[in-house]
Enzyme design. Structure first.
Site, mmCIF file in Angstrom:
data_model
loop_
_atom_site.group_PDB
_atom_site.id
_atom_site.type_symbol
_atom_site.label_atom_id
_atom_site.label_comp_id
_atom_site.label_asym_id
_atom_site.label_seq_id
_atom_site.Cartn_x
_atom_site.Cartn_y
_atom_site.Cartn_z
ATOM 1 N N GLY A 70 22.492 28.436 75.166
ATOM 2 C CA GLY A 70 21.381 29.957 75.686
ATOM 3 C C GLY A 70 20.468 29.416 76.093
ATOM 4 O O GLY A 70 19.250 28.519 75.977
ATOM 5 N N SER A 109 18.486 20.976 83.017
ATOM 6 C CA SER A 109 19.138 20.958 83.824
ATOM 7 C C SER A 109 18.329 20.106 85.447
ATOM 8 O O SER A 109 17.340 19.331 84.930
ATOM 9 C CB SER A 109 18.435 21.836 84.779
ATOM 10 O OG SER A 109 18.493 22.725 85.613
ATOM 11 N N TYR A 134 10.675 27.224 85.245
ATOM 12 C CA TYR A 134 11.897 26.791 84.157
ATOM 13 C C TYR A 134 12.369 25.297 83.842
ATOM 14 O O TYR A 134 12.575 24.725 83.250
ATOM 15 C CB TYR A 134 13.158 27.997 85.036
ATOM 16 C CG TYR A 134 14.644 26.878 84.893
ATOM 17 C CD1 TYR A 134 14.817 27.564 83.764
ATOM 18 C CD2 TYR A 134 15.887 26.384 85.765
ATOM 19 C CE1 TYR A 134 16.550 26.765 83.767
ATOM 20 C CE2 TYR A 134 16.531 25.640 85.801
ATOM 21 C CZ TYR A 134 17.241 26.503 84.312
ATOM 22 O OH TYR A 134 18.550 25.764 84.218
HETATM 23 P P1 NAI Z 1 23.636 32.041 81.708
HETATM 24 O O1 NAI Z 1 22.669 32.683 82.677
HETATM 25 O O2 NAI Z 1 24.864 32.516 82.624
HETATM 26 O O3 NAI Z 1 24.054 32.083 80.686
HETATM 27 C C1 NAI Z 1 23.375 31.940 79.422
HETATM 28 C C2 NAI Z 1 23.096 32.381 78.366
HETATM 29 O O4 NAI Z 1 21.979 32.319 77.127
HETATM 30 C C3 NAI Z 1 23.250 34.416 78.437
HETATM 31 O O5 NAI Z 1 24.507 34.855 78.161
HETATM 32 C C4 NAI Z 1 21.473 34.732 77.640
HETATM 33 O O6 NAI Z 1 22.517 36.333 77.059
HETATM 34 C C5 NAI Z 1 21.730 33.871 77.152
HETATM 35 N N1 NAI Z 1 20.686 33.619 75.795
HETATM 36 C C6 NAI Z 1 19.454 33.881 77.062
HETATM 37 N N2 NAI Z 1 18.094 33.985 76.198
HETATM 38 C C7 NAI Z 1 18.556 34.217 75.490
HETATM 39 C C8 NAI Z 1 18.134 34.159 74.054
HETATM 40 N N3 NAI Z 1 16.889 34.555 73.828
HETATM 41 N N4 NAI Z 1 18.709 34.663 72.711
HETATM 42 C C9 NAI Z 1 20.393 34.280 72.499
HETATM 43 N N5 NAI Z 1 20.566 33.833 73.797
HETATM 44 C C10 NAI Z 1 19.606 34.493 74.488
HETATM 45 O O7 NAI Z 1 23.424 30.163 82.227
HETATM 46 P P2 NAI Z 1 24.880 29.373 81.940
HETATM 47 O O8 NAI Z 1 24.910 29.379 83.974
HETATM 48 O O9 NAI Z 1 25.784 29.718 81.148
HETATM 49 O O10 NAI Z 1 24.129 27.719 82.335
HETATM 50 C C11 NAI Z 1 24.178 27.614 80.362
HETATM 51 C C12 NAI Z 1 22.998 26.327 80.110
HETATM 52 O O11 NAI Z 1 23.028 25.276 80.712
HETATM 53 C C13 NAI Z 1 21.550 27.196 80.722
HETATM 54 O O12 NAI Z 1 20.337 26.568 79.818
HETATM 55 C C14 NAI Z 1 21.014 26.456 81.755
HETATM 56 O O13 NAI Z 1 19.367 26.622 82.028
HETATM 57 C C15 NAI Z 1 21.710 25.285 82.078
HETATM 58 N N6 NAI Z 1 21.952 25.264 83.179
HETATM 59 C C16 NAI Z 1 23.285 25.396 83.895
HETATM 60 C C17 NAI Z 1 23.918 24.706 85.053
HETATM 61 C C18 NAI Z 1 25.210 25.455 86.083
HETATM 62 O O14 NAI Z 1 25.334 25.557 87.325
HETATM 63 N N7 NAI Z 1 25.620 26.812 85.431
HETATM 64 C C19 NAI Z 1 23.031 23.980 85.340
HETATM 65 C C20 NAI Z 1 21.640 23.505 84.691
HETATM 66 C C21 NAI Z 1 21.466 23.966 83.574
HETATM 67 C C1 15L Z 2 20.459 25.636 87.260
HETATM 68 O O1 15L Z 2 19.587 25.251 86.017
HETATM 69 C C2 15L Z 2 20.837 26.483 87.367
HETATM 70 O O2 15L Z 2 20.948 27.112 85.436
HETATM 71 C C3 15L Z 2 21.455 27.618 88.125
HETATM 72 O O3 15L Z 2 22.138 29.027 87.607
HETATM 73 C C4 15L Z 2 21.960 26.127 88.856
HETATM 74 O O4 15L Z 2 21.156 27.248 89.323
HETATM 75 C C5 15L Z 2 21.680 25.356 88.695
HETATM 76 O O5 15L Z 2 20.670 24.885 88.396
HETATM 77 C C6 15L Z 2 21.744 24.616 90.815
HETATM 78 O O6 15L Z 2 20.705 23.828 90.798
HETATM 79 O O7 15L Z 2 22.261 24.440 91.230
#
Ligand code: NAI
Ligand code: 15L
Length: 264
Positions: A70, A109, A134
């Site tokens: 989250g 990240s 971030y």
């Molecule tokens: P996303 O943006 O799709 O999902 C994040 C979720 O966190 C959302 O459903 C949102 O409603 C919830 N959220 C945001 N603020 C909140 C709050 N104050 N309270 C409760 N919920 C809250 O992001 P994704 O892609 O699913 O990433 C998940 C995690 O992994 C994140 O922490 C992101 O930084 C990290 N991450 C993701 C990467 C990727 O490639 N998908 C790469 C690097 C890190």
């Molecule tokens: C992240 O940390 C982000 O959550 C994801 O949306 C992508 O941007 C990823 O890094 C990336 O570097 O591709």
């Protein structure tokens, strides 16, 4: 392990990891500020703002392992980052400390080290070089995890995820892609390891171009099995190369490193 908590359950990774996590414990608690959809058998759905300490306490009650997805997942205003990622991650670790110290997987990240150049080869000892506010918030989360282990014995693995999506989306992701299946296998290794202490792990699949060295964490038994290579031809055809001195190419953080200050 009876109950796993996954925060960020309504997000991209939350949706991708929901089914694999359901197989890892009898009960999966799904939490998000947004709607994570109805609970299936073996699931509990909780609405929770990570910035609300009392709500986070209730969310963490009775859980044995936490996957903390989250938060704000890209660059935003300092206020948004502060509430979701800094205050929110503090609230989570603090709730864990007071409630049985469940092990935590913290979704850090690559943007915590995004200002290293693409030619650099990093291990977990490389100093942090965030490329955005971030990324700074992920450095905060990693420092918090280190502190909660050293002082209170709360175990955690901070996973510096590269790019976890069903498929790589651009040339940079040929190096940074982490397949959802490799992530699911990684989560299982982290959940079941005898001891993790405080570990920093890089999250990329077995791609041809490798920027990160996980040899310090071999004890986890996680070996990525997928590769971005089958997607290379289509990606290279769809995305013409950019000059090597373009900051979005030069730095590991890509566009995050190249972007200006979000609030300007
Ligand atoms: P996303 O943006 O799709 O999902 C994040 C979720 O966190 C959302 O459903 C949102 O409603 C919830 N959220 C945001 N603020 C909140 C709050 N104050 N309270 C409760 N919920 C809250 O992001 P994704 O892609 O699913 O990433 C998940 C995690 O992994 C994140 O922490 C992101 O930084 C990290 N991450 C993701 C990467 C990727 O490639 N998908 C790469 C690097 C890190
Ligand atoms: C992240 O940390 C982000 O959550 C994801 O949306 C992508 O941007 C990823 O890094 C990336 O570097 O591709």
């Amino acid at each position: 392990m009876h109950r796993i908590l996954m925060t960020g359950a309504a997000g991209g990774l939350g949706k991708l990891m929901r089914a694999p996590l359901r197989e890892m414990a009898p009960v999966l608690r799904l939490a998000d500020l947004a709607d994570a959809g109805p609970a299936q058998e073996g699931e509990e759905v909780v609405t929770c703002d990570l910035a609300d300490a009392a709500a986070v306490d209730a969310m963490v009650e009775g859980v044995d392992f936490i996957v903390h997805f989250g938060g704000m997942s890209v660059e935003n205003t300092f206020e948004v980052i502060l509430q979701s990622n800094i205050r929110g991650t503090y609230n989570l670790f603090e709730a864990a400390r007071r409630q049985g110290k469940p092990r935590i997987l913290f979704a850090s990240s690559n943007h915590a080290i995004g200002f290293y150049e693409r030619e650099a080869r990093l291990d977990a000892n490389a100093p942090l070089r965030p490329d955005s506010l971030y990324g700074v918030s992920k450095c905060f989360g990693e420092a918090l995890a280190s502190y909660y282990w050293d002082k209170f014995g709360v175990e955690s693995v901070c996973v510096r995820i590269g790019s976890c999506f069903p498929e790589p989306r651009d040339r940079r992701m040929l190096a940074t892609w982490l397949s959802p299946a490799d992530l699911a296998r990684m989560i299982r290794c982290i959940a079941t390891a005898e001891r993790v202490g405080h570990t920093v792990l890089f999250g990329a699949s077995a791609n041809r171009e490798q920027w990160w060295d996980n040899s310090h964490a071999a004890y986890l038994g996680w070996t990525p099995q997928d590769s971005s290579e089958p997607y290379r031809a289509a990606i290279e055809a769809a995305h013409p190369p950019k000059p090597c001195d373009d900051p979005a190419v030069r730095y590991q953080g890509g566009g995050f490193a190249a972007a200006g200050h979000f609030e300007d």
